[in-house]
Write a protein that holds these residues in place. Structure first.
Motif, PDB file in Angstrom:
ATOM      1  N   ILE A 229       0.831  -1.202   0.000  1.00 12.82           N
ATOM      2  CA  ILE A 229       0.000   0.000   0.000  1.00 12.82           C
ATOM      3  C   ILE A 229       0.864   1.250   0.000  1.00 12.82           C
ATOM      4  N   GLY A 230       0.379   2.287  -0.658  1.00 12.18           N
ATOM      5  CA  GLY A 230       1.083   3.562  -0.678  1.00 12.18           C
ATOM      6  C   GLY A 230       0.105   4.714  -0.801  1.00 12.18           C
ATOM      7  N   ASN A 231       0.411   5.818  -0.142  1.00 13.36           N
ATOM      8  CA  ASN A 231      -0.449   6.995  -0.108  1.00 13.36           C
ATOM      9  C   ASN A 231      -0.055   7.935  -1.241  1.00 13.36           C
ATOM     10  N   LEU A 232      -0.882   8.025  -2.265  1.00 13.18           N
ATOM     11  CA  LEU A 232      -0.570   8.852  -3.421  1.00 13.18           C
ATOM     12  C   LEU A 232      -0.546  10.334  -3.082  1.00 13.18           C
ATOM     13  N   THR A 233      -1.567  10.801  -2.410  1.00 14.87           N
ATOM     14  CA  THR A 233      -1.731  12.240  -2.232  1.00 14.87           C
ATOM     15  C   THR A 233      -0.872  12.814  -1.110  1.00 14.87           C
ATOM     16  N   HIS A 234      -0.137  11.963  -0.411  1.00 20.52           N
ATOM     17  CA  HIS A 234       0.795  12.437   0.615  1.00 20.52           C
ATOM     18  C   HIS A 234       2.163  12.760   0.020  1.00 20.52           C
ATOM     19  N   ASN A 235       2.356  12.429  -1.254  1.00 23.25           N
ATOM     20  CA  ASN A 235       3.648  12.605  -1.909  1.00 23.25           C
ATOM     21  C   ASN A 235       3.660  13.901  -2.723  1.00 23.25           C
ATOM     22  N   LYS A 236       4.462  14.880  -2.290  1.00 23.38           N
ATOM     23  CA  LYS A 236       4.477  16.189  -2.955  1.00 23.38           C
ATOM     24  C   LYS A 236       5.017  16.118  -4.377  1.00 23.38           C
ATOM     25  N   ASP A 237       6.005  15.241  -4.593  1.00 23.23           N
ATOM     26  CA  ASP A 237       6.552  15.115  -5.942  1.00 23.23           C
ATOM     27  C   ASP A 237       5.500  14.594  -6.901  1.00 23.23           C
ATOM     28  N   LEU A 238       4.713  13.613  -6.444  1.00 20.37           N
ATOM     29  CA  LEU A 238       3.632  13.096  -7.279  1.00 20.37           C
ATOM     30  C   LEU A 238       2.604  14.181  -7.585  1.00 20.37           C
ATOM     31  N   ILE A 239       2.247  14.964  -6.573  1.00 22.69           N
ATOM     32  CA  ILE A 239       1.281  16.047  -6.768  1.00 22.69           C
ATOM     33  C   ILE A 239       1.811  17.056  -7.799  1.00 22.69           C
ATOM     34  N   LYS A 240       3.080  17.388  -7.690  1.00 24.79           N
ATOM     35  CA  LYS A 240       3.671  18.341  -8.630  1.00 24.79           C
ATOM     36  C   LYS A 240       3.678  17.786 -10.046  1.00 24.79           C
ATOM     37  N   ARG A 241       3.995  16.509 -10.179  1.00 27.55           N
ATOM     38  CA  ARG A 241       4.006  15.893 -11.501  1.00 27.55           C
ATOM     39  C   ARG A 241       2.601  15.835 -12.097  1.00 27.55           C
ATOM     40  N   TRP A 242       1.611  15.567 -11.259  1.00 30.84           N
ATOM     41  CA  TRP A 242       0.216  15.636 -11.726  1.00 30.84           C
ATOM     42  C   TRP A 242      -0.109  17.047 -12.196  1.00 30.84           C
ATOM     43  N   LEU A 243       0.270  18.025 -11.395  1.00 28.85           N
ATOM     44  CA  LEU A 243      -0.059  19.419 -11.688  1.00 28.85           C
ATOM     45  C   LEU A 243       0.528  19.870 -13.015  1.00 28.85           C
ATOM     46  N   LEU A 244       1.782  19.491 -13.275  1.00 28.11           N
ATOM     47  CA  LEU A 244       2.497  19.947 -14.469  1.00 28.11           C
ATOM     48  C   LEU A 244       2.416  18.956 -15.619  1.00 28.11           C
ATOM     49  N   ARG A 245       1.627  17.911 -15.453  1.00 32.97           N
ATOM     50  CA  ARG A 245       1.393  16.898 -16.489  1.00 32.97           C
ATOM     51  C   ARG A 245       2.688  16.213 -16.920  1.00 32.97           C
ATOM     52  N   THR A 246       3.509  15.876 -15.943  1.00 29.87           N
ATOM     53  CA  THR A 246       4.721  15.119 -16.214  1.00 29.87           C
ATOM     54  C   THR A 246       4.363  13.638 -16.364  1.00 29.87           C
ATOM     55  N   ARG A 247       4.977  12.972 -17.314  1.00 29.18           N
ATOM     56  CA  ARG A 247       4.651  11.580 -17.594  1.00 29.18           C
ATOM     57  C   ARG A 247       5.097  10.664 -16.451  1.00 29.18           C
ATOM     58  N   PHE A 248       4.293   9.634 -16.185  1.00 31.22           N
ATOM     59  CA  PHE A 248       4.624   8.594 -15.221  1.00 31.22           C
ATOM     60  C   PHE A 248       4.951   7.312 -15.996  1.00 31.22           C
ATOM     61  N   PRO A 249       6.228   7.045 -16.262  1.00 35.21           N
ATOM     62  CA  PRO A 249       6.575   5.812 -16.997  1.00 35.21           C
ATOM     63  C   PRO A 249       6.139   4.589 -16.194  1.00 35.21           C
ATOM     64  N   THR A 250       5.547   3.626 -16.886  1.00 30.88           N
ATOM     65  CA  THR A 250       5.057   2.428 -16.202  1.00 30.88           C
ATOM     66  C   THR A 250       6.216   1.603 -15.682  1.00 30.88           C
ATOM     67  N   ARG A 251       6.114   1.253 -14.426  1.00 30.19           N
ATOM     68  CA  ARG A 251       7.102   0.393 -13.804  1.00 30.19           C
ATOM     69  C   ARG A 251       6.822  -1.042 -14.226  1.00 30.19           C
ATOM     70  N   SER A 252       7.789  -1.676 -14.883  1.00 31.53           N
ATOM     71  CA  SER A 252       7.587  -3.040 -15.356  1.00 31.53           C
ATOM     72  C   SER A 252       8.515  -3.996 -14.615  1.00 31.53           C
ATOM     73  N   GLN A 253       8.325  -5.266 -14.890  1.00 29.48           N
ATOM     74  CA  GLN A 253       9.126  -6.295 -14.201  1.00 29.48           C
ATOM     75  C   GLN A 253      10.615  -6.150 -14.509  1.00 29.48           C
ATOM     76  N   THR A 254      10.939  -5.627 -15.702  1.00 30.04           N
ATOM     77  CA  THR A 254      12.330  -5.548 -16.119  1.00 30.04           C
ATOM     78  C   THR A 254      12.994  -4.220 -15.765  1.00 30.04           C
ATOM     79  N   ALA A 255      12.220  -3.287 -15.216  1.00 34.57           N
ATOM     80  CA  ALA A 255      12.776  -1.958 -14.906  1.00 34.57           C
ATOM     81  C   ALA A 255      13.736  -2.062 -13.728  1.00 34.57           C
TER      82      ALA A 255
END
Length: 257
Positions: A229-255
């Motif tokens: 489990i992880g709290n999305l909205t508690h993370n300021k970097d995530l909020i900033k990336r949402w705000l500025l429409r920064t891409r979230f590369p999908t985390r895959s098994q090989t990453a």
């Protein structure tokens, strides 16, 4: 639901805590009403969903302009705080529009009620339509821990195996409020933690549809030995990336880590 744009306008014009609480109260009452009538499937609401998606994008752009105009760290922090409040209110509303949409292991529906939706597709579609720039299909097909790692660093995830259900839920309830993603043995969904308690909103479970369950009825979480489990909205970097429409590369098994 045609009044949603008016409500959003009021929220941003007044900006008061009582307005946010009022909106939260409406959401809670709607959720409790749906749960109390769990033998009758609620009707998905694609019309309200489309309005919400448009309003979220409009206000995200408005907040982004405020952020770019900010000249001091406190001003930027204030905008990010508004973004967090905004997401914690609007994201559950998006989820609730899906209630009653049928579940299927291979379901790929992209709007409420338009076919069936698997648990991963429900999560990835809500994230996309809430304004997160993600690869919906690729994200939906990942194990739950990879879905979480797409948004949060490893040190902000809790991985719990074999823990007592009530102790686990109590630890979340007493922790930081917010919008969580929770992954289970073979399942993934959202856990909303706010002043009204916990709501597990997901596609699947005993009813084989999108549901919003209280702590007492969240049997999918209770029966799972593995929980991440992880709290999305508690993370300021995530909020900033949402705000500025920064891409979230999908985390895959090989990453790599």
């Amino acid at each position: 639901m045609r009044q949603i744009p008016v409500i959003f306008s009021i929220l941003f014009l007044l900006g008061g805590a009582m307005v946010w609480l009022y909106w939260d109260e409406i959401s809670q009452l709607r959720s409790e009403a749906n749960e109390s009538a769990s033998d009758i499937a609620p009707t998905p609401n694609p019309e309200a969903y489309a309005v919400l998606v448009g309003e979220i994008d409009y206000h995200r752009e408005k907040l982004a302009r405020q952020y770019r105009k900010a000249r001091t760290d406190p001003e930027r922090e204030a905008v990010l705080h508004s973004c967090r409040n905004f997401l914690e209110i609007t994201m559950p509303e998006l989820m609730m529009c899906w209630l009653g949409t049928p579940w299927d292991y291979n379901g790929t529906a992209s709007t409420p009620g338009d076919g069936k939706v698997a648990c991963g597709y429900f999560v990835s579609t809500v994230m996309r339509d809430a304004g997160f720039k993600v690869q919906r299909i690729k994200l939906a097909q990942q194990p739950s821990q990879n879905i979480l790692r797409t948004f949060l660093p490893r040190d902000q995830l809790q991985i719990i195996v074999g823990a007592d259900y009530h102790q686990f839920m109590q630890s979340i309830r007493e922790g930081e409020p917010g919008i969580y993603i929770i992954g289970l043995d073979r399942h993934v969904g959202f856990l909303v933690n706010n002043a009204k308690g916990l709501k597990f909103i997901h596609s699947g479970g005993e009813l084989h549809r999108v549901v919003a369950e209280s702590e007492l009825k969240a049997t999918s979480i209770k029966d799972s030995n593995y929980r991440v489990i992880g709290n999305l909205t508690h993370n300021k970097d995530l909020i900033k990336r949402w705000l500025l429409r920064t891409r979230f590369p999908t985390r895959s098994q090989t990453a790599p880590d």
